[in-house]
Design a protein around this motif. Structure first.
Motif, PDB file in Angstrom:
ATOM      1  N   GLY A 107       2.859 -17.823  20.143  1.00  0.00           N
ATOM      2  CA  GLY A 107       2.472 -19.197  20.436  1.00  0.00           C
ATOM      3  C   GLY A 107       0.956 -19.350  20.532  1.00  0.00           C
ATOM      4  N   GLY A 108       0.510 -20.581  20.440  1.00  0.00           N
ATOM      5  CA  GLY A 108      -0.899 -20.878  20.664  1.00  0.00           C
ATOM      6  C   GLY A 108      -1.828 -20.602  19.498  1.00  0.00           C
ATOM      7  N   VAL A 109      -1.260 -20.223  18.340  1.00  0.00           N
ATOM      8  CA  VAL A 109      -2.127 -19.936  17.187  1.00  0.00           C
ATOM      9  C   VAL A 109      -2.423 -21.202  16.366  1.00  0.00           C
ATOM     10  CG1 VAL A 109      -1.391 -17.522  16.969  1.00  0.00           C
ATOM     11  CG2 VAL A 109      -0.204 -19.285  15.655  1.00  0.00           C
ATOM     12  N   LYS A 111       0.176 -23.419  15.221  1.00  0.00           N
ATOM     13  CA  LYS A 111       1.258 -23.676  14.255  1.00  0.00           C
ATOM     14  C   LYS A 111       1.616 -25.164  14.179  1.00  0.00           C
ATOM     15  CE  LYS A 111       4.899 -22.333  16.005  1.00  0.00           C
ATOM     16  NZ  LYS A 111       5.093 -23.707  16.514  1.00  0.00           N
ATOM     17  N   THR A 113      -0.251 -27.789  15.072  1.00  0.00           N
ATOM     18  CA  THR A 113      -1.404 -28.510  14.530  1.00  0.00           C
ATOM     19  C   THR A 113      -1.423 -28.356  13.004  1.00  0.00           C
ATOM     20  OG1 THR A 113      -2.567 -27.834  16.525  1.00  0.00           O
ATOM     21  CG2 THR A 113      -3.926 -28.698  14.743  1.00  0.00           C
ATOM     22  N   ASP A 135      10.304 -26.814  17.469  1.00  0.00           N
ATOM     23  CA  ASP A 135       9.719 -26.021  18.559  1.00  0.00           C
ATOM     24  C   ASP A 135      10.203 -26.625  19.885  1.00  0.00           C
ATOM     25  OD1 ASP A 135       8.204 -24.522  20.252  1.00  0.00           O
ATOM     26  OD2 ASP A 135       6.288 -24.886  19.251  1.00  0.00           O
ATOM     27  N   SER A 140       5.249 -30.339  20.568  1.00  0.00           N
ATOM     28  CA  SER A 140       3.968 -31.047  20.668  1.00  0.00           C
ATOM     29  C   SER A 140       3.717 -32.004  19.501  1.00  0.00           C
ATOM     30  CB  SER A 140       2.826 -30.034  20.772  1.00  0.00           C
ATOM     31  OG  SER A 140       2.957 -29.066  19.765  1.00  0.00           O
ATOM     32  N   ILE A 301      -8.590 -22.116   8.283  1.00  0.00           N
ATOM     33  CA  ILE A 301      -9.037 -23.318   8.985  1.00  0.00           C
ATOM     34  C   ILE A 301     -10.015 -22.896  10.073  1.00  0.00           C
ATOM     35  CG2 ILE A 301      -8.258 -25.337  10.347  1.00  0.00           C
ATOM     36  CD1 ILE A 301      -5.384 -24.066   9.044  1.00  0.00           C
ATOM     37  N   PRO A 302     -11.169 -23.552  10.152  1.00  0.00           N
ATOM     38  CA  PRO A 302     -12.133 -23.168  11.191  1.00  0.00           C
ATOM     39  C   PRO A 302     -11.673 -23.597  12.579  1.00  0.00           C
ATOM     40  CG  PRO A 302     -12.924 -25.071   9.958  1.00  0.00           C
ATOM     41  CD  PRO A 302     -11.660 -24.626   9.291  1.00  0.00           C
ATOM     42  N   LEU A 303     -12.247 -22.960  13.573  1.00  0.00           N
ATOM     43  CA  LEU A 303     -12.056 -23.372  14.962  1.00  0.00           C
ATOM     44  C   LEU A 303     -12.986 -24.569  15.160  1.00  0.00           C
ATOM     45  CD1 LEU A 303     -10.774 -22.324  17.695  1.00  0.00           C
ATOM     46  CD2 LEU A 303     -12.914 -21.159  18.065  1.00  0.00           C
ATOM     47  N   ALA A 304     -12.427 -25.718  15.528  1.00  0.00           N
ATOM     48  CA  ALA A 304     -13.268 -26.918  15.601  1.00  0.00           C
ATOM     49  C   ALA A 304     -12.852 -27.783  16.784  1.00  0.00           C
ATOM     50  CB  ALA A 304     -13.139 -27.715  14.309  1.00  0.00           C
ATOM     51  N   ARG A 308      -9.129 -30.104  17.876  1.00  0.00           N
ATOM     52  CA  ARG A 308      -8.378 -30.154  19.129  1.00  0.00           C
ATOM     53  C   ARG A 308      -8.356 -31.591  19.664  1.00  0.00           C
ATOM     54  NH1 ARG A 308      -9.414 -31.738  23.531  1.00  0.00           N
ATOM     55  NH2 ARG A 308     -11.433 -30.731  23.739  1.00  0.00           N
ATOM     56  N   SER A 311      -5.993 -33.824  17.655  1.00  0.00           N
ATOM     57  CA  SER A 311      -4.591 -33.510  17.938  1.00  0.00           C
ATOM     58  C   SER A 311      -4.186 -34.118  19.280  1.00  0.00           C
ATOM     59  CB  SER A 311      -4.378 -31.997  17.999  1.00  0.00           C
ATOM     60  OG  SER A 311      -4.425 -31.448  16.717  1.00  0.00           O
TER      61      SER A 311
HETATM   62  P1  ADP Z   1       1.182 -23.536  18.540  1.00  0.00           P
HETATM   63  O1  ADP Z   1       2.056 -24.553  17.891  1.00  0.00           O
HETATM   64  O2  ADP Z   1       0.989 -22.317  17.702  1.00  0.00           O
HETATM   65  O3  ADP Z   1       1.607 -23.187  19.943  1.00  0.00           O
HETATM   66  P2  ADP Z   1      -0.791 -25.658  18.768  1.00  0.00           P
HETATM   67  O4  ADP Z   1      -0.830 -26.268  17.419  1.00  0.00           O
HETATM   68  O5  ADP Z   1      -0.046 -26.382  19.837  1.00  0.00           O
HETATM   69  O6  ADP Z   1      -0.303 -24.152  18.672  1.00  0.00           O
HETATM   70  O7  ADP Z   1      -2.312 -25.391  19.201  1.00  0.00           O
HETATM   71  C1  ADP Z   1      -2.653 -24.885  20.491  1.00  0.00           C
HETATM   72  C2  ADP Z   1      -3.952 -25.540  20.939  1.00  0.00           C
HETATM   73  O8  ADP Z   1      -5.022 -25.127  20.108  1.00  0.00           O
HETATM   74  C3  ADP Z   1      -3.929 -27.059  20.868  1.00  0.00           C
HETATM   75  O9  ADP Z   1      -4.652 -27.574  21.948  1.00  0.00           O
HETATM   76  C4  ADP Z   1      -4.633 -27.363  19.549  1.00  0.00           C
HETATM   77  O10 ADP Z   1      -5.254 -28.652  19.559  1.00  0.00           O
HETATM   78  C5  ADP Z   1      -5.660 -26.256  19.517  1.00  0.00           C
HETATM   79  N1  ADP Z   1      -6.029 -25.856  18.144  1.00  0.00           N
HETATM   80  C6  ADP Z   1      -5.210 -25.457  17.149  1.00  0.00           C
HETATM   81  N2  ADP Z   1      -5.920 -25.112  16.060  1.00  0.00           N
HETATM   82  C7  ADP Z   1      -7.231 -25.307  16.376  1.00  0.00           C
HETATM   83  C8  ADP Z   1      -8.472 -25.139  15.672  1.00  0.00           C
HETATM   84  N3  ADP Z   1      -8.502 -24.674  14.421  1.00  0.00           N
HETATM   85  N4  ADP Z   1      -9.610 -25.472  16.311  1.00  0.00           N
HETATM   86  C9  ADP Z   1      -9.588 -25.927  17.605  1.00  0.00           C
HETATM   87  N5  ADP Z   1      -8.469 -26.080  18.314  1.00  0.00           N
HETATM   88  C10 ADP Z   1      -7.309 -25.785  17.712  1.00  0.00           C
END
Ligand code: ADP
Length: 358
Positions: A107-109, A111, A113, A135, A140, A301-304, A308, A311
């Protein structure tokens, strides 16, 4: 005056770089019309999200222009998404052509988004798209897609809620904010059945399924109940994340679900102040892992911070900031994914006798 035979002969020189066959054999050439020196054709591709659409159009125009006597060329682009062969006979979701689950090892990667932005990016190309949030433990998708309404029952099932051109269904629609799903396997299987057969999906080219992280009952139910076009797996680049992503690959292999490719999220961070690139979780790990496992790599995809924020606010970045690097990455990944679906479907039909219709 040029003949239809000459036009088709010329178009046989145009090869689809993904499908490795010429566009006439692939059945892309439709409605050939010739009037004096003017030639008009339609190229019907297997996806509106084709990453080589412009290139094919240009090469087809050039090929026709090289025929003696041609002084005007008009190539119209169209697309008809073809179903996975096995899906053609599916009674459970008859109008859905391709089911594409998106999984992750943990989790938290990102997916969810990634699933939401890919779904919207595909819809932006003109494809008919559904998004199923499976999920159940952390649904989410309603938040990311900005959906607050509850779906209503229709004549044949629940009517999914449409947001940004995508038909969405989620367990989150049926839970109170403080409610959690504590279910055993058979209940989860029932939910999957309900989300597939009990929803009025209508005609859908791509049904994107946001899976729970890991490898559990929902994955098993989904893979066993309907024919899937193939799964995509999201991972962050560091070794530990990739090791668990590899487990997801092994699970899909065991369940005989093809893997369409790996996606690397949070690949790198560009400092908004000084512009310096920082590889917080390392970078390129998923690309290397894909190479090792002989799987396609779909993009990074970059960390941006903006991603967040968009989303959280219910306006996916491909809608709210379509020119940002993260949005451009999603658009490119959506096209790469659609191309992989087309390749899989073409490989399937290649085993069948090729039918050419004019
Ligand atoms: P998962 O479905 O894998 O549990 P999420 O899509 O819910 O993950 O993302 C977890 C958190 O990380 C959310 O707050 C989301 O907005 C943030 N996030 C996801 N990808 C990125 C990214 N590339 N840059 C910044 N924040 C991100």
């Amino acid at each position: 005056m040029p003949t239809e035979d000459q036009v088709l002969q010329a178009l046989r020189q145009v090869i689809d770089p993904d499908l490795h066959r010429d566009i006439v054999t692939l059945g892309f050439v439709k409605d050939v019309a010739i009037c004096e020196g003017a030639v008009k054709i339609t190229l019907e591709l297997t996806t509106p999200a084709c990453p080589v659409k412009d290139r094919l159009k240009e090469e087809a125009e050039q090929a026709i222009r090289s025929i003696p006597g041609v002084d005007q060329v008009n190539v119209k682009m169209d697309a008809q998404v073809r179903p996975t062969l096995a899906q053609m006979g599916s009674m459970m979701i008859p109008g859905v052509r391709n089911v594409v689950p998106i999984g992750s090892g943990k989790g938290g990667v990102g997916k969810s988004t990634v699933s939401a932005n890919i779904a919207v990016a595909l819809a932006q190309t003109g494809a008919r798209v559904g998004l199923m949030d499976a999920d159940v433990y952390g649904p989410s998708i309603p938040t990311i897609m900005g959906i607050t309404d509850a779906p209503k029952p229709g004549e044949k099932g629940i009517i999914p809620i449409e947001a940004y051109g995508v038909k969405v269904i989620s367990m989150g629609f049926f839970l109170k904010p403080d409610q959690a799903v504590v279910w055993r396997g058979p209940m989860l299987t029932k939910m999957i059945d309900q989300f597939l057969g009990g929803v009025e999906w209508g005609e859908i080219d791509y049904l994107i399924v946001d899976l729970p992280p890991g490898t559990g009952d929902i994955h098993l139910s989904l893979c066993q109940r309907i024919p899937l076009s193939g799964a995509a797996i999201v991972s962050t680049p560091q070794d530990v994340a990739l090791q668990v992503a590899q487990k997801a690959v092994i699970m899909f292999n065991q369940l005989k679900t093809p893997i369409l490719g790996l996606i690397e999220n949070m690949s790198y961070f560009v400092c908004p102040h000084c512009g310096q690139r920082e590889n917080i979780f390392d970078t390129g790990g998923a690309r290397r892992a894909a190479g090792r496992m002989n799987l396609p790599f779909l993009g990074e995809i970059p960390l941006a911070t903006r991603l967040r924020e968009t989303s959280d606010s219910g306006r996916p970045i491909v809608v709210s900031d379509p020119k940002s690097p993260a949005a451009v990455a999603f658009q490119q990944i959506a096209r790469a994914l659609a191309a992989q679906v087309s390749i899989r479907n073409a490989e399937e039909t290649a085993a069948e006798p090729v039918k050419i219709t004019f």
